[in-house]
Design an enzyme around this catalytic site. Structure first.
Site, PDB file in Angstrom:
ATOM      1  N   LYS A  67     -11.067  -3.178  11.683  1.00  0.00           N
ATOM      2  CA  LYS A  67      -9.855  -2.802  12.440  1.00  0.00           C
ATOM      3  C   LYS A  67      -9.884  -3.419  13.841  1.00  0.00           C
ATOM      4  CE  LYS A  67      -7.528  -0.272   9.463  1.00  0.00           C
ATOM      5  NZ  LYS A  67      -6.259  -0.732   8.916  1.00  0.00           N
ATOM      6  N   GLY A 102      -0.325   5.053  -1.174  1.00  0.00           N
ATOM      7  CA  GLY A 102      -1.413   5.785  -0.515  1.00  0.00           C
ATOM      8  C   GLY A 102      -0.909   6.949   0.324  1.00  0.00           C
ATOM      9  N   GLN A 103      -1.821   7.519   1.115  1.00  0.00           N
ATOM     10  CA  GLN A 103      -1.511   8.742   1.880  1.00  0.00           C
ATOM     11  C   GLN A 103      -0.361   8.510   2.859  1.00  0.00           C
ATOM     12  OE1 GLN A 103      -4.566  10.099   4.614  1.00  0.00           O
ATOM     13  NE2 GLN A 103      -3.768  12.179   4.675  1.00  0.00           N
ATOM     14  N   GLY A 148       0.848  -1.205   0.000  1.00  0.00           N
ATOM     15  CA  GLY A 148       0.000   0.000   0.000  1.00  0.00           C
ATOM     16  C   GLY A 148       0.872   1.239   0.000  1.00  0.00           C
ATOM     17  N   ASP A 182       2.088  -2.161  -4.272  1.00  0.00           N
ATOM     18  CA  ASP A 182       0.718  -1.659  -4.273  1.00  0.00           C
ATOM     19  C   ASP A 182       0.001  -2.395  -5.401  1.00  0.00           C
ATOM     20  OD1 ASP A 182      -0.386   1.324  -2.931  1.00  0.00           O
ATOM     21  OD2 ASP A 182      -1.632   0.291  -4.414  1.00  0.00           O
ATOM     22  N   ILE A 183      -1.287  -2.088  -5.548  1.00  0.00           N
ATOM     23  CA  ILE A 183      -2.067  -2.728  -6.602  1.00  0.00           C
ATOM     24  C   ILE A 183      -1.907  -1.983  -7.934  1.00  0.00           C
ATOM     25  CG2 ILE A 183      -4.199  -1.434  -6.065  1.00  0.00           C
ATOM     26  CD1 ILE A 183      -4.283  -5.145  -6.586  1.00  0.00           C
ATOM     27  N   ASP A 232      -0.965  -7.874  -5.378  1.00  0.00           N
ATOM     28  CA  ASP A 232      -2.299  -7.772  -4.794  1.00  0.00           C
ATOM     29  C   ASP A 232      -2.232  -8.389  -3.398  1.00  0.00           C
ATOM     30  OD1 ASP A 232      -4.906  -7.941  -4.001  1.00  0.00           O
ATOM     31  OD2 ASP A 232      -5.650  -8.838  -5.865  1.00  0.00           O
ATOM     32  N   TYR A 235     -15.402  -0.551   8.401  1.00  0.00           N
ATOM     33  CA  TYR A 235     -13.961  -0.269   8.566  1.00  0.00           C
ATOM     34  C   TYR A 235     -13.554  -0.454  10.032  1.00  0.00           C
ATOM     35  CZ  TYR A 235      -9.751   2.747   8.724  1.00  0.00           C
ATOM     36  OH  TYR A 235      -8.489   3.261   8.911  1.00  0.00           O
TER      37      TYR A 235
HETATM   38  N1  NAD Z   1      -5.227   8.129   6.559  1.00  0.00           N
HETATM   39  C1  NAD Z   1      -5.786   8.078   7.755  1.00  0.00           C
HETATM   40  O1  NAD Z   1      -6.367   9.073   8.218  1.00  0.00           O
HETATM   41  C2  NAD Z   1      -5.696   6.813   8.564  1.00  0.00           C
HETATM   42  C3  NAD Z   1      -6.098   6.835   9.906  1.00  0.00           C
HETATM   43  C4  NAD Z   1      -6.031   5.657  10.639  1.00  0.00           C
HETATM   44  C5  NAD Z   1      -5.544   4.501  10.066  1.00  0.00           C
HETATM   45  N2  NAD Z   1      -5.148   4.503   8.758  1.00  0.00           N
HETATM   46  C6  NAD Z   1      -4.700   3.247   8.187  1.00  0.00           C
HETATM   47  O2  NAD Z   1      -3.431   3.396   7.575  1.00  0.00           O
HETATM   48  C7  NAD Z   1      -3.338   2.552   6.407  1.00  0.00           C
HETATM   49  C8  NAD Z   1      -2.962   3.397   5.209  1.00  0.00           C
HETATM   50  O3  NAD Z   1      -3.929   4.410   5.068  1.00  0.00           O
HETATM   51  P1  NAD Z   1      -3.859   5.478   3.892  1.00  0.00           P
HETATM   52  O4  NAD Z   1      -4.571   6.677   4.369  1.00  0.00           O
HETATM   53  O5  NAD Z   1      -2.476   5.588   3.378  1.00  0.00           O
HETATM   54  O6  NAD Z   1      -4.806   4.751   2.820  1.00  0.00           O
HETATM   55  P2  NAD Z   1      -4.880   5.022   1.244  1.00  0.00           P
HETATM   56  O7  NAD Z   1      -6.261   4.648   0.815  1.00  0.00           O
HETATM   57  O8  NAD Z   1      -4.376   6.375   0.919  1.00  0.00           O
HETATM   58  O9  NAD Z   1      -3.824   3.949   0.689  1.00  0.00           O
HETATM   59  C9  NAD Z   1      -4.087   2.582   0.653  1.00  0.00           C
HETATM   60  C10 NAD Z   1      -3.251   1.978  -0.462  1.00  0.00           C
HETATM   61  O10 NAD Z   1      -3.538   0.576  -0.507  1.00  0.00           O
HETATM   62  C11 NAD Z   1      -3.553   0.207  -1.877  1.00  0.00           C
HETATM   63  N3  NAD Z   1      -4.325  -1.025  -2.079  1.00  0.00           N
HETATM   64  C12 NAD Z   1      -5.667  -1.159  -2.153  1.00  0.00           C
HETATM   65  N4  NAD Z   1      -5.992  -2.434  -2.399  1.00  0.00           N
HETATM   66  C13 NAD Z   1      -4.851  -3.124  -2.490  1.00  0.00           C
HETATM   67  C14 NAD Z   1      -4.522  -4.486  -2.736  1.00  0.00           C
HETATM   68  N5  NAD Z   1      -5.480  -5.401  -2.944  1.00  0.00           N
HETATM   69  N6  NAD Z   1      -3.229  -4.846  -2.750  1.00  0.00           N
HETATM   70  C15 NAD Z   1      -2.247  -3.930  -2.562  1.00  0.00           C
HETATM   71  N7  NAD Z   1      -2.488  -2.632  -2.324  1.00  0.00           N
HETATM   72  C16 NAD Z   1      -3.771  -2.229  -2.294  1.00  0.00           C
HETATM   73  C17 NAD Z   1      -4.186   1.396  -2.588  1.00  0.00           C
HETATM   74  O11 NAD Z   1      -3.885   1.386  -3.979  1.00  0.00           O
HETATM   75  C18 NAD Z   1      -3.561   2.562  -1.830  1.00  0.00           C
HETATM   76  O12 NAD Z   1      -2.382   3.019  -2.461  1.00  0.00           O
HETATM   77  C19 NAD Z   1      -4.699   1.859   6.283  1.00  0.00           C
HETATM   78  O13 NAD Z   1      -4.635   0.590   6.873  1.00  0.00           O
HETATM   79  C20 NAD Z   1      -5.621   2.748   7.085  1.00  0.00           C
HETATM   80  O14 NAD Z   1      -6.689   2.022   7.612  1.00  0.00           O
HETATM   81  C21 NAD Z   1      -5.219   5.632   7.995  1.00  0.00           C
END
Ligand code: NAD
Length: 310
Positions: free
Chosen positions: A143, A11-12, A8, A34-35, A49, A139
């Site tokens: 978690k 992502g953010q 992942g 990532d995917i 994946d 969600y």
């Molecule tokens: N951003 C927040 O505010 C926040 C708060 C608490 C917890 N989290 C946790 O932190 C983690 C990352 O969050 P984020 O904000 O970066 O999420 P995001 O949605 O920005 O990134 C998630 C990434 O996972 C990838 N992904 C999706 N399906 C996939 C698959 N099947 N195989 C491989 N990759 C795949 C997506 O392409 C994406 O790049 C998550 O587990 C989220 O629950 C985030």
């Protein structure tokens, strides 16, 4: 020497974690995945994946990976649009990693949880590590279940899975992925482009938040801590600061009097109302020396600086 895989990575959180780890881990020992077809970075990238156990295992064995940061998930607001898909990704990708840890193929794992594990009956202010939890989103349910599975694997199979319950994350470079706290990033972009911001939460909705640099520091700090220091086998509460949409709006209006925010709450209000206003993180402070660097004012200033620089 650890060989590290981030799942992942695009992502953010993954974008900034990749950058931070690339500064402390040799190029050859760090792998992003990532995917999507390619990475935004020039670091080593594998398209994997996270739902495919065989694909994950092959890539992990082929590259001698010892440590995994598993970030792939569907977040709170987006998750409500397709609950079964959210449950499938959030749980089954975690099981894949837990089982690779159980088989001792990987030695150490970081997996983030969220304040979404709390619900209407959790205490609202200074929410402690241990309190009633009845999450109202798929969600949050995924978690909370994930946290319990991490604890189960750690205690039953002597794995080393580490986790933090993150508040809403504020960052500047990668758009948030569909959470209930996304407004706290979106509002800065509207400000920058001179548009009215239509906020999906009520102005006085106070939620725990954390700046991205603190997120990255917390992950690195927790992963460096000796395993024996960690009393929490599920997931650690951590706190950054608490804020409401009105608080950010006022800061931005102070900079530009023309900036306007309208409040039209939608389904995300109910989710936000079920979450804590603030978090008590005594165990993280005591066990691994957690301390946030960014409070509300510093975060706002940092966002303005970073976005202007772009
Ligand atoms: N951003 C927040 O505010 C926040 C708060 C608490 C917890 N989290 C946790 O932190 C983690 C990352 O969050 P984020 O904000 O970066 O999420 P995001 O949605 O920005 O990134 C998630 C990434 O996972 C990838 N992904 C999706 N399906 C996939 C698959 N099947 N195989 C491989 N990759 C795949 C997506 O392409 C994406 O790049 C998550 O587990 C989220 O629950 C985030």
């Amino acid at each position: 020497m650890s060989r590290v895989l981030i799942i992942g990575s695009e992502g953010q959180i993954g974008t900034q974690l990749s950058l931070a780890l690339s500064k402390i881990i040799d190029f050859d020992n760090l792998f992003l995945s990532d995917i999507c077809d390619q990475s935004k970075t020039d670091l080593k990238y594998l398209r994997v994946d996270a739902l495919s156990y065989d694909d994950l295992k092959k890539n992990i064995l082929d590259n001698d990976i010892t440590e995994v940061y598993h970030l792939a998930a569907i977040l709170s607001a987006k998750g409500e649009k397709d609950p079964m898909r959210t449950w499938d990704l959030n749980m089954n990708s975690l099981f894949n990693i837990l089982n690779l840890a159980k088989e001792k193929i990987i030695k150490k794992v970081f997996w983030p949880s969220s304040i979404a594990v709390f619900g209407d009956n959790s205490s609202k202010n200074n929410t402690p590590q241990f309190t009633d939890k009845e999450p109202i989103t798929v969600y949050g349910i995924s978690k909370l279940s994930g946290e319990n599975w991490c604890k189960y694997y750690n205690e039953r199979y002597d794995t080393d899975i580490r986790s933090i319950r993150f508040p809403g994350v504020i960052s500047y470079d990668t758009p948030p992925g569909g959470g209930t706290t996304d407004y706290a990033v979106d509002i800065f972009h509207s400000f920058k482009s001179g548009k009215i911001y239509n906020c999906f939460l009520k102005e006085d909705t106070t939620l725990p938040m954390i700046y991205i640099d603190d997120v990255i520091n917390s992950i690195i700090k927790l992963m460096k801590t000796p395993k024996d220091n960690l009393r929490i086998k599920s997931s650690y509460n951590i706190s950054g600061f608490s804020m409401s949409p009105k608080m950010i709006a006022e800061e931005l209006i102070n900079i530009n009097k023309e900036f306007k925010v309208e409040y039209n709450s939608d389904f995300r209000q109910k989710i936000a109302d079920s979450w804590p206003n603030s978090i008590k993180d005594k165990y993280a402070r005591e066990d691994w020396g957690w301390k946030e660097n960014f409070d509300f004012k510093k975060t706002v200033n940092e966002m303005i600086t970073k976005l202007n620089m772009k």
